[in-house]
Design an enzyme around this catalytic site. Sequence first.
Site, short mmCIF file in Angstrom:
data_model
loop_
_atom_site.label_atom_id
_atom_site.label_comp_id
_atom_site.label_asym_id
_atom_site.label_seq_id
_atom_site.Cartn_x
_atom_site.Cartn_y
_atom_site.Cartn_z
N SER A 16 0.97 -1.06 -0.13
CA SER A 16 -0.06 0.01 -0.03
C SER A 16 0.81 1.17 0.10
O SER A 16 1.73 1.46 0.62
CB SER A 16 -0.86 -0.12 1.43
OG SER A 16 -1.49 1.32 1.43
N LYS A 29 -14.02 -3.04 1.98
CA LYS A 29 -14.80 -1.91 1.75
C LYS A 29 -16.38 -2.07 2.01
O LYS A 29 -17.16 -1.24 2.48
CB LYS A 29 -14.81 -1.35 0.28
CG LYS A 29 -13.29 -0.81 0.08
CD LYS A 29 -13.21 -0.21 -1.23
CE LYS A 29 -11.78 0.39 -1.63
NZ LYS A 29 -11.56 1.06 -2.73
N ASN A 51 -14.60 3.72 1.61
CA ASN A 51 -12.99 3.63 2.08
C ASN A 51 -12.49 4.21 2.94
O ASN A 51 -11.28 4.55 3.20
CB ASN A 51 -12.66 3.71 0.70
CG ASN A 51 -12.49 5.20 0.04
OD1 ASN A 51 -13.23 5.84 1.02
ND2 ASN A 51 -11.78 5.68 -0.71
N GLY A 111 -17.53 -3.93 -7.11
CA GLY A 111 -17.51 -2.95 -6.03
C GLY A 111 -16.84 -1.74 -6.75
O GLY A 111 -17.18 -0.40 -6.69
P1 ATR Z 1 -14.28 -5.15 -7.03
O1 ATR Z 1 -14.74 -5.16 -5.79
O2 ATR Z 1 -12.67 -4.88 -7.15
O3 ATR Z 1 -14.83 -4.34 -8.51
P2 ATR Z 1 -15.25 -7.83 -7.88
O4 ATR Z 1 -16.50 -7.26 -7.07
O5 ATR Z 1 -14.75 -9.15 -7.47
O6 ATR Z 1 -14.24 -6.84 -7.40
O7 ATR Z 1 -15.55 -7.66 -9.40
C1 ATR Z 1 -14.77 -8.01 -10.30
C2 ATR Z 1 -14.94 -7.40 -11.56
O8 ATR Z 1 -14.08 -7.75 -12.76
C3 ATR Z 1 -16.32 -8.13 -12.15
O9 ATR Z 1 -17.12 -7.14 -12.85
C4 ATR Z 1 -15.84 -9.36 -12.98
O10 ATR Z 1 -16.73 -9.63 -13.76
P3 ATR Z 1 -17.82 -11.00 -13.52
O11 ATR Z 1 -18.90 -10.26 -12.46
O12 ATR Z 1 -18.35 -11.53 -14.77
O13 ATR Z 1 -17.07 -12.21 -12.43
C5 ATR Z 1 -14.58 -8.82 -13.53
N1 ATR Z 1 -13.60 -9.84 -14.12
C6 ATR Z 1 -12.81 -10.39 -13.37
N2 ATR Z 1 -11.65 -11.18 -13.91
C7 ATR Z 1 -12.36 -11.01 -15.52
C8 ATR Z 1 -11.97 -11.40 -16.64
N3 ATR Z 1 -10.92 -12.17 -16.83
N4 ATR Z 1 -12.52 -11.00 -17.75
C9 ATR Z 1 -13.61 -9.94 -17.81
N5 ATR Z 1 -14.22 -9.49 -16.37
C10 ATR Z 1 -13.43 -9.97 -15.32
#
Ligand code: ATR
Length: 276
Positions: free
Chosen positions: A17, A68, A89, A133
Amino acid sequence: MNAIDQYAVFGHPINHSKSPRIHRLFAAQTQQQLCYEAQDVPAGSFTSTVDTFFRHGGKGLNCTVPLKELAWQCADKLSQLAQFSKAVNTLTLQEDGTLLGDNTDGTGLVTDLTINHSISLLNSRILILGAGGASRGIIGPLMEKSPAHIVIANRTVEKAITLSNEFSLLGDISGCGYDAIANQQFDLILNATSASLTGKLPPLADNILNENGCCYDLAYSNQPTTFVKWGTTHGAETSLDGLGMLVEQAAEAFYIWRDVRPETSAVIELLNSERI
Ligand code: ATR
């Protein structure tokens, strides 16, 4: 007792961080006496660790991945942005002993785009990749800048539609899968997926970015992220990662806590110069 005010960032993992460095730079610049530490806090012990922190002199807390949503649940009161984003946050101890939850991520992003990089959002067509998120936290502040339209594209289509429906009262917003945007063009593409952290990208058509368009990855890394590189090779006028957003969201938190607005450009410049 006149103890120094305590602040911290909780996350898991937290060892990389940059928040302690940023807040200490802000404190030195504004001559504020405070202490800011990073603490590794797994989700399972979040509530008890927050409680201990504020009982032992803590004044304010930043929370990062994956905490968060838990911080949102643990706040006694929420700012309007935090209410919408369902993620917090920044927690601040109020005079009456309650905890106020804020979300400064979206404001930080918009400040970095519009002030630091002079990217106008007015009447622009914005594409957000991802419906988790990170996306939820930025939609409200983006909407306040009156874009023409926001499209949320996500691998899991229903999540994009559900998220867009939650914000539909604020402006023109829709949700879809990646197939549905293959023939559309956007002025700004924001990567809010966690894909680029593992070197992956959602499937994007080669001509999806307008001439003079911009790409912005909410993630940051010392080396250009996969999405930043995609932008550079697909004609983006500007292709940025989220370092500026990180500093700006920290500045918003610092302002909430200390009622002093730090100057961010020198801090962004310094952190940029330290990229290896
Ligand atoms: P955060 O809180 O960081 O947004 P999250 O809620 O786990 O983390 O969301 C991750 C996002 O990245 C989601 O929109 C996920 O798509 P899905 O909802 O279909 O799972 C997206 N994501 C993660 N890996 C991906 C990949 N390889 N290709 C496309 N989208 C991806």
